[in-house]
Design a protein around this motif. Structure first.
Motif, short mmCIF file in Angstrom:
data_model
loop_
_atom_site.label_atom_id
_atom_site.label_comp_id
_atom_site.label_asym_id
_atom_site.label_seq_id
_atom_site.Cartn_x
_atom_site.Cartn_y
_atom_site.Cartn_z
N ASP A 288 0.82 -1.21 0.00
CA ASP A 288 0.00 0.00 0.00
C ASP A 288 0.86 1.26 0.00
O ASP A 288 0.44 2.31 0.51
N MET A 289 2.06 1.17 -0.54
CA MET A 289 3.00 2.29 -0.53
C MET A 289 3.16 2.92 -1.91
O MET A 289 4.04 3.76 -2.11
N ASN A 290 2.34 2.49 -2.87
CA ASN A 290 2.40 3.00 -4.23
C ASN A 290 3.78 2.77 -4.86
O ASN A 290 4.30 3.63 -5.60
N HIS A 291 4.37 1.61 -4.55
CA HIS A 291 5.68 1.28 -5.09
C HIS A 291 5.57 0.78 -6.52
O HIS A 291 4.68 0.01 -6.86
N GLU A 292 6.53 1.22 -7.35
CA GLU A 292 6.56 0.77 -8.74
C GLU A 292 7.03 -0.67 -8.86
O GLU A 292 6.51 -1.44 -9.66
N TYR A 293 8.05 -1.01 -8.11
CA TYR A 293 8.76 -2.28 -8.30
C TYR A 293 8.32 -3.29 -7.25
O TYR A 293 8.24 -2.99 -6.06
N MET A 294 8.00 -4.51 -7.71
CA MET A 294 7.68 -5.61 -6.81
C MET A 294 8.40 -6.86 -7.28
O MET A 294 8.69 -7.01 -8.47
N SER A 295 8.68 -7.74 -6.34
CA SER A 295 9.44 -8.94 -6.70
C SER A 295 9.10 -10.09 -5.77
O SER A 295 8.56 -9.88 -4.68
N TRP A 296 9.41 -11.29 -6.23
CA TRP A 296 9.25 -12.51 -5.44
C TRP A 296 10.60 -13.21 -5.34
O TRP A 296 11.32 -13.37 -6.33
N TYR A 297 10.91 -13.66 -4.11
CA TYR A 297 12.10 -14.45 -3.85
C TYR A 297 11.69 -15.76 -3.18
O TYR A 297 10.67 -15.83 -2.50
N ARG A 298 12.53 -16.76 -3.33
CA ARG A 298 12.41 -17.95 -2.51
C ARG A 298 13.68 -18.08 -1.69
O ARG A 298 14.79 -17.74 -2.16
N GLN A 299 13.50 -18.57 -0.46
CA GLN A 299 14.64 -18.73 0.45
C GLN A 299 14.78 -20.19 0.81
O GLN A 299 13.85 -20.80 1.36
N ASP A 300 15.94 -20.74 0.52
CA ASP A 300 16.24 -22.13 0.83
C ASP A 300 17.53 -22.19 1.63
O ASP A 300 18.44 -21.38 1.41
N PRO A 301 17.65 -23.15 2.56
CA PRO A 301 18.84 -23.23 3.41
C PRO A 301 20.12 -23.28 2.59
O PRO A 301 20.24 -24.08 1.66
N GLY A 302 21.07 -22.43 2.95
CA GLY A 302 22.37 -22.42 2.29
C GLY A 302 22.38 -21.78 0.92
O GLY A 302 23.44 -21.71 0.28
N MET A 303 21.24 -21.29 0.47
CA MET A 303 21.18 -20.70 -0.88
C MET A 303 20.76 -19.24 -0.86
O MET A 303 20.65 -18.61 -1.92
N GLY A 304 20.51 -18.70 0.30
CA GLY A 304 20.12 -17.31 0.37
C GLY A 304 18.76 -17.08 -0.25
O GLY A 304 17.90 -17.98 -0.29
N LEU A 305 18.55 -15.88 -0.75
CA LEU A 305 17.30 -15.54 -1.43
C LEU A 305 17.56 -15.49 -2.92
O LEU A 305 18.49 -14.80 -3.36
N ARG A 306 16.73 -16.17 -3.66
CA ARG A 306 16.87 -16.18 -5.11
C ARG A 306 15.65 -15.55 -5.76
O ARG A 306 14.52 -15.87 -5.40
N LEU A 307 15.89 -14.69 -6.72
CA LEU A 307 14.84 -13.93 -7.37
C LEU A 307 14.07 -14.81 -8.34
O LEU A 307 14.65 -15.44 -9.23
#
Lengths: 115, 111
Positions: free
Chosen positions: A26-45
């Protein structure tokens, strides 16, 4: 402001089922994204969007679809869930489509288990 | 292509000791650099960021990081850690659009 919200918080699916993870800001942001987080792999886009009607693939897009019909919402769809998609999913948004060093704000996450 | 390497997957330390979490980046273009913290079962929170200017960046909770262009590093430091600093820390870089993360460093603070 609620910030970035995600539903559900937890979900268990059987292999082959489909579902949609919801994300809204609800911040009127232009950019949005999805990541998945798996052990030892950090966040991947997975996928990202620089505005309504515009989406693009990230590092690990296979098995996921997205759409951005409004500025506020950016749902992530799993068409046929697989055990390899068991993960924690984070939605994030920032004000501008170009980073310019803008902070990215994260939702609380959805923990998905695929049996 | 952009990439971020966090050199330590786990860092154990005693309370009140100093700590350094290491991060190296690679990019063919100018980058913006970030450190995020994730407390157990929570989302990510920004600790600090480097955009330009002074190479020493101060963040929240007493953390600071130093940007070193020649060594392509952005190490995070705190002179005296608390039990409450136990968390996972992520280094990230962005060029013009995508934010790319390292694999994370789990900081475990012992009493």
């Amino acid at each position: 402001n609620a910030g970035v919200t995600q539903t559900p918080k937890f979900q268990v699916l059987k292999t082959g089922q489909s579902m949609t993870l919801q994300c809204a800001q609800d911040m009127n942001h232009e950019y949005m994204s999805w990541y998945r987080q798996d052990p030892g792999m950090g966040l991947r886009l997975i996928h990202y969007s620089v505005g309504a009607g515009i989406t693009d693939q990230g590092e690990v897009p296979n098995g996921y679809n997205v759409s951005r019909s409004t500025t506020e919402d950016f749902p992530l769809r799993l068409l046929s869930a697989a055990p390899s998609q068991t993960s924690v999913y984070f939605c994030a948004s920032r004000l501008h489509k170009r980073t310019g060093g803008n902070e990215q704000f994260f939702g609380p996450g959805t923990r998905l288990t695929v049996l | 292509a952009q990439s971020v390497t966090q050199l330590d997957s786990q860092v154990p330390v005693f309370e009140e000791a100093p700590v350094e979490l290491r991060c190296n980046y690679s990019s063919s273009v100018s980058v913006y650099l970030f450190w995020y913290v994730q407390y157990p079962n929570q989302g990510l929170q920004l600790l600090l960021k480097y955009l330009s200017g002074s190479t020493l960046v101060k963040g929240i909770n007493g953390f600071e990081a130093e940007f070193n262009k020649s060594q392509t590093s952005f190490h995070l430091r705190k002179p005296s850690v608390h039990i409450s600093d136990t968390a996972e820390y992520f280094c990230a870089s962005s060029g013009t659009d995508k934010l790319i993360f390292g694999t994370g460093t789990r900081l475990q603070v012992f009493p």
